[in-house]
Scaffold this motif. Structure first.
Motif, PDB file in Angstrom:
ATOM      1  N   GLN A 102       0.828  -1.209   0.000  1.00  0.00           N
ATOM      2  CA  GLN A 102       0.000   0.000   0.000  1.00  0.00           C
ATOM      3  C   GLN A 102       0.858   1.254   0.000  1.00  0.00           C
ATOM      4  O   GLN A 102       0.598   2.202  -0.759  1.00  0.00           O
ATOM      5  CB  GLN A 102      -0.924   0.003   1.216  1.00  0.00           C
ATOM      6  CG  GLN A 102      -1.795   1.248   1.308  1.00  0.00           C
ATOM      7  CD  GLN A 102      -2.817   1.169   2.434  1.00  0.00           C
ATOM      8  OE1 GLN A 102      -3.165   0.089   2.890  1.00  0.00           O
ATOM      9  NE2 GLN A 102      -3.299   2.308   2.876  1.00  0.00           N
ATOM     10  N   LEU A 106       0.785   3.849  -3.220  1.00  0.00           N
ATOM     11  CA  LEU A 106       0.351   5.233  -3.019  1.00  0.00           C
ATOM     12  C   LEU A 106       1.490   6.216  -3.269  1.00  0.00           C
ATOM     13  O   LEU A 106       1.249   7.345  -3.725  1.00  0.00           O
ATOM     14  CB  LEU A 106      -0.219   5.400  -1.607  1.00  0.00           C
ATOM     15  CG  LEU A 106      -1.540   4.665  -1.342  1.00  0.00           C
ATOM     16  CD1 LEU A 106      -2.005   4.882   0.079  1.00  0.00           C
ATOM     17  CD2 LEU A 106      -2.631   5.091  -2.330  1.00  0.00           C
ATOM     18  N   CYS A 109       1.528   6.708  -6.913  1.00  0.00           N
ATOM     19  CA  CYS A 109       0.415   7.586  -7.300  1.00  0.00           C
ATOM     20  C   CYS A 109       0.731   9.042  -6.960  1.00  0.00           C
ATOM     21  O   CYS A 109       0.389   9.956  -7.718  1.00  0.00           O
ATOM     22  CB  CYS A 109      -0.876   7.150  -6.605  1.00  0.00           C
ATOM     23  SG  CYS A 109      -1.546   5.579  -7.187  1.00  0.00           S
ATOM     24  N   TYR A 127      -8.005   0.898  -0.689  1.00  0.00           N
ATOM     25  CA  TYR A 127      -7.189   2.118  -0.581  1.00  0.00           C
ATOM     26  C   TYR A 127      -6.885   2.737  -1.945  1.00  0.00           C
ATOM     27  O   TYR A 127      -6.533   3.918  -2.038  1.00  0.00           O
ATOM     28  CB  TYR A 127      -5.887   1.816   0.170  1.00  0.00           C
ATOM     29  CG  TYR A 127      -4.878   0.975  -0.583  1.00  0.00           C
ATOM     30  CD1 TYR A 127      -3.970   1.564  -1.466  1.00  0.00           C
ATOM     31  CD2 TYR A 127      -4.832  -0.401  -0.416  1.00  0.00           C
ATOM     32  CE1 TYR A 127      -3.039   0.795  -2.156  1.00  0.00           C
ATOM     33  CE2 TYR A 127      -3.906  -1.173  -1.099  1.00  0.00           C
ATOM     34  CZ  TYR A 127      -3.014  -0.572  -1.963  1.00  0.00           C
ATOM     35  OH  TYR A 127      -2.101  -1.341  -2.660  1.00  0.00           O
ATOM     36  N   GLU A 131      -7.686   6.691  -6.047  1.00  0.00           N
ATOM     37  CA  GLU A 131      -6.716   6.871  -7.126  1.00  0.00           C
ATOM     38  C   GLU A 131      -7.317   6.451  -8.469  1.00  0.00           C
ATOM     39  O   GLU A 131      -7.136   7.136  -9.489  1.00  0.00           O
ATOM     40  CB  GLU A 131      -5.444   6.063  -6.842  1.00  0.00           C
ATOM     41  CG  GLU A 131      -4.856   6.254  -5.456  1.00  0.00           C
ATOM     42  CD  GLU A 131      -4.459   7.692  -5.183  1.00  0.00           C
ATOM     43  OE1 GLU A 131      -4.153   8.424  -6.142  1.00  0.00           O
ATOM     44  OE2 GLU A 131      -4.451   8.082  -4.001  1.00  0.00           O
TER      45      GLU A 131
END
Length: 326
Positions: A102, A106, A109, A127, A131
């Protein structure tokens, strides 16, 4: 760009066309611009390009382990597709840790990658919903996403394991051990399911306590599982190894034993052809290529419903899976 344009004797728009590979520039003009670029050490300002176009021409790849040989051809195939689309690949490994997966996804991203290809370590990918809604195309490979609907490209773990165990049964084995990865991992569960299906097809009962072992792929754990299965008055006569790392340890453990034990491994391994190891081979490159092509179709505007693509596996008999029970 002004310096390049002045040196080449052209306008700014012409330099822009050459840098971005756009048509409308003669070969002689392009040559002059390229010579000016080389002489001046000009580099395109990608940060400005992102602000103007809203795209970074980069994608992220989240692997389980960069050191695992299985992921080498997969990553290379993704990179080749990305390069063909003029995109840069950025990758990292989760070390089979859902929290690290994760964090890495992220972080990619946050760096504005256009899309993600994820080999999931966890089983809850909600999560990523913000996104994905924000436009980050996402494809899962080797294992499906958890608790979200997303594209996935998988190998036929169930069918491959079923075929491998059926192969051992066809060579006379009735007591067959299964050593797999952790029970929370989709591929481990599917391969165990394939093992059970093959045994059931043949009318063979499974001794779960003595013949089935799931856990980490740590060599010490796998060696212990092999030793336990071969102990006692009714040891197994064959072992099905649930992935390449289990297979490598099983080969080493079985090599030192007097009584021959048949072995089939899921995933091909280096030197398996020379060592005579029978395997269920996945096409890692096809997994990566198919996932990347699907990702770029999403980036090009495809709004089809998320799909699950399952690629066939191949049984490669080389000797170890054809040893009869002693």
């Amino acid at each position: 760009m002004k310096d390049v344009a002045a040196r080449a004797g052209v306008g700014l728009k012409t330099v822009s066309r050459v840098v971005n590979g756009e048509p409308g520039v003669t070969a002689d003009t392009e040559r002059r611009v390229q010579e000016a670029i080389e002489a001046l050490g000009f580099r395109r300002n990608d940060s400005a390009r992102v602000l103007r176009k809203g795209r970074t021409a980069s994608i992220g790849l989240v692997l389980e382990d960069l050191a695992d040989p299985f992921y080498g051809p997969l990553s290379r195939a993704v990179e080749e597709v990305a390069r063909a689309h003029g995109a840069l690949l950025i990758n990292g490994s989760s070390a089979e840790d859902p929290d690290r997966e994760q964090e890495l996804a992220l972080a990619l991203c946050a760096r504005r990658v256009d899309g993600l290809i994820v080999i999931p370590a966890g089983d809850d990918h909600r999560y990523l919903e913000p996104e994905i809604k924000a436009g980050v195309a996402t494809v899962f490979v080797d294992r499906p996403a958890g608790r979200i609907d997303a594209d996935a490209v998988l190998s036929d773990s169930f069918g491959g394991a079923r075929a491998g165990v059926a192969h051992l049964i066809a060579h006379g084995h009735r007591r067959i051990g299964f050593i797999g990865d952790q029970a929370r991992i989709h591929t481990a569960v599917e391969r165990l399911r394939g093992y059970r299906a093959a045994m059931e097809d043949a009318g063979l009962a499974v001794d779960d306590d003595a013949w089935v072992s799931l856990g980490s792929t740590d060599p010490e754990r796998v060696r212990g599982a092999v030793a336990a299965m071969l102990a006692g008055p009714d040891p197994v006569t064959a072992v099905f190894a649930g992935n390449n790392r289990v297979t490598v340890t099983a080969v080493r453990e079985l090599a030192g034993r007097e009584r021959p034990v048949a072995l089939v491994g899921f995933d091909d391994i280096e030197l398996a052809d020379l060592l005579g190891i029978t395997v269920i081979a996945q096409d890692a490159a096809a997994l990566g290529r198919t996932a990347a092509e699907r990702l770029f179709r999403r980036l090009d505007g495809s709004d089809d419903a998320p799909a699950r693509v399952v690629l066939d596996t191949t049984l490669i008999p080389r000797g170890s899976g054809e040893i009869p029970p002693s």
